[in-house]
Scaffold this motif. Sequence first.
Motif, short mmCIF file in Angstrom:
data_model
loop_
_atom_site.label_atom_id
_atom_site.label_comp_id
_atom_site.label_asym_id
_atom_site.label_seq_id
_atom_site.Cartn_x
_atom_site.Cartn_y
_atom_site.Cartn_z
N ASP A 117 25.00 35.05 41.11
CA ASP A 117 24.56 36.25 41.85
C ASP A 117 25.57 37.39 41.68
OD1 ASP A 117 22.22 35.18 42.78
OD2 ASP A 117 23.05 34.52 44.71
N ASN A 118 26.85 37.04 41.82
CA ASN A 118 27.91 38.05 41.67
C ASN A 118 27.92 38.62 40.25
OD1 ASN A 118 30.81 38.80 40.81
ND2 ASN A 118 30.95 38.79 43.05
N TYR B 287 33.97 43.86 42.16
CA TYR B 287 33.21 42.64 41.90
C TYR B 287 34.02 41.67 41.04
CZ TYR B 287 28.99 45.10 43.55
OH TYR B 287 28.06 45.79 44.30
N ARG B 288 34.79 42.26 40.13
CA ARG B 288 35.60 41.45 39.21
C ARG B 288 36.65 40.65 39.99
NH1 ARG B 288 37.09 38.24 36.80
NH2 ARG B 288 38.17 38.04 34.80
N LEU C 174 31.36 31.94 33.35
CA LEU C 174 30.83 33.00 34.21
C LEU C 174 31.92 34.01 34.56
CD1 LEU C 174 28.64 30.76 36.56
CD2 LEU C 174 27.78 32.47 34.95
N GLU C 175 33.15 33.48 34.81
CA GLU C 175 34.26 34.38 35.17
C GLU C 175 34.60 35.32 34.01
OE1 GLU C 175 38.36 35.75 35.43
OE2 GLU C 175 37.66 34.20 34.05
N ARG C 176 34.46 34.83 32.78
CA ARG C 176 34.78 35.67 31.61
C ARG C 176 33.76 36.78 31.41
NH1 ARG C 176 35.91 31.88 26.58
NH2 ARG C 176 36.38 33.88 25.61
N SER D 89 34.00 41.21 30.36
CA SER D 89 33.11 42.03 29.53
C SER D 89 32.52 43.19 30.33
CB SER D 89 31.98 41.17 28.94
OG SER D 89 32.52 40.14 28.14
N CYS D 90 32.17 42.93 31.59
CA CYS D 90 31.65 44.01 32.45
C CYS D 90 32.73 45.07 32.68
CB CYS D 90 31.17 43.45 33.79
SG CYS D 90 29.68 42.43 33.65
N ASN D 91 33.97 44.60 32.88
CA ASN D 91 35.10 45.53 33.00
C ASN D 91 35.21 46.41 31.76
OD1 ASN D 91 35.97 44.80 35.51
ND2 ASN D 91 38.06 44.33 34.90
#
Length: 560
Positions: A468-469, A495-496, A534-536, A540-542
């Motif tokens: 979800d996050n 969020y990160r 998922l954490e990685r 990529s979003c960053n």
Amino acid sequence: MNESMATVFGLLGGLALFIFGMNMMSESLQKVAGDKMKKVLGVLTRNAVCGMLAGALVTAVLQSSSATTVLVIGFVSAGLMSLKQGISVIFGANIGTTMTAQLMAFKISDYIMPIVFIGFLIAFIAKKEKVKFVGQTIFAFGLLFVGIEMMGDVMKPLATSPVFINMMEKVSHIPVLGVGVGLVMTLVVQSSSATIAVLQSFASQAGPDGASVIGLVGAIPILLGDNIGTTITAILASIGQSKDAKRCAIAHSVFNITGSFIFIWIIKPFAKFVEMISPKGNELDVISRQIANAHMSFNIINTLIWLPLLPVMVKIVMFIVRDDKEVSIEDYKEKSFLDKNVISQPIAAMYLVSQEIRRTGRLVSEMIGNMKATVMNNDSKALAELEKNAKLVTEIDENTVSYISGMFSNGSLTEEQSSTTAGLLYVLNDIARVSKRCEDASPVIRAKLEGKYKFSKDAVEELGKVIDNVEIMYRTSIVSLENGDTKTARKVFDYRKELRNMEKKFNKNHLKRLRKKNCKPEFTYPFSNMLHSLERIGDSCNGMVEEVMDNVRFLELEEA
């Protein structure tokens, strides 16, 4: 070198200078226009009349109706423009291409070399990129006339040759022969502007009687052939494209062929009309302008005939290129926006790249949703869709990187455009990495579906919270790229941090469950590995929002 060879090489050399100058002027004008082209191209996708006017304006900048038609084919093929809109733009392109002939009709023989020198000087000493491009435009404009003058000089002996005069008499008295000459010339040169420039130069030569060696009546059929010949480029560009793209190319041909068929029966009245609207004076002095006016009048009148009949044109091309089947949603999902024929037109190419990255972004967003459906609900169909999308994203990524590389190697991008395009490439890389992280998680999910791993209820809920996050973070990143909103982008950094804390917390929770015998030790690796994948995605979003901070966003065509 004998006289015949000197004439041939002089004509070819002048033609080469003309075409080089025209291409250079087109490229420089696009760079001078820069982001203003976004407004012009934005009008293309509105109603038919706006499309026609924008088509004329774009063609005036690109200096080629074929280039505009290729652009339209790319947009229609990508689904960014309807067939009806595309055809209206093509109508306008035929008007816009007449601007080159009008420029060539100016008598500036005494000023050509000063123009070339001034253009060179500005381009050579200018520090600012845009000023340099202005200089290149002026320099290229001068080169056009250098080529025309060279062709005119070598054509003077031809004007007094009995053999050539006899040939011209046949062309003048047999209009169909003139159409054939113009058609073949344009097919060979691949530029109606170039062949019309040759025609203007030749018609300005005096025959034995002191009048134009061909005259306006003899020049008009060749002009009609030039207009037909220029449609072949669009036909070639449509090969391998969508059916609507082929229809646009055929519409270009139908427009010029039908117009030529009508005008070939009224050449003499049409010539009188052109003489009436053109400057008066000695024939040799005014015939170049008369040819330019005939070219413009033909295309304006033809457009006025066809614009109200636009629905008829659509039916004609739909009849010639028929649909074999209904287009499914899946067809559109797998349809690329990229068109290599548009790669030399920077703003249009950047827009297509933006659309392709958007498409990739939507596919990856679906993958995250599919991952959640599989983890939470054991949905095997969702997993199959995730894996299918992962392969498609890899293919799109490779093709788009290759396309962007072509844009850079083409050399048509300004420094600002190069920076923006590089930013889009970095965004694409991050989206592709998100896809890869989802793909990395799929073996664990598949093993879970097959019963090899049986996570506890708490573990499944924790994975659901992390997904979800990730989903919120990813969508926020895409939204910030859509609107360039740095405030929205900064939310991703929060969020990160939350995602990183969740990974640590849920790994600790798993270890607690191990101590309490609520989970098996062999589930540690798949659970921890999936959390890490998922954490990685957060990294990529960053990366995506960091590009937003550097003013990178998906390119939009602005409305004027």
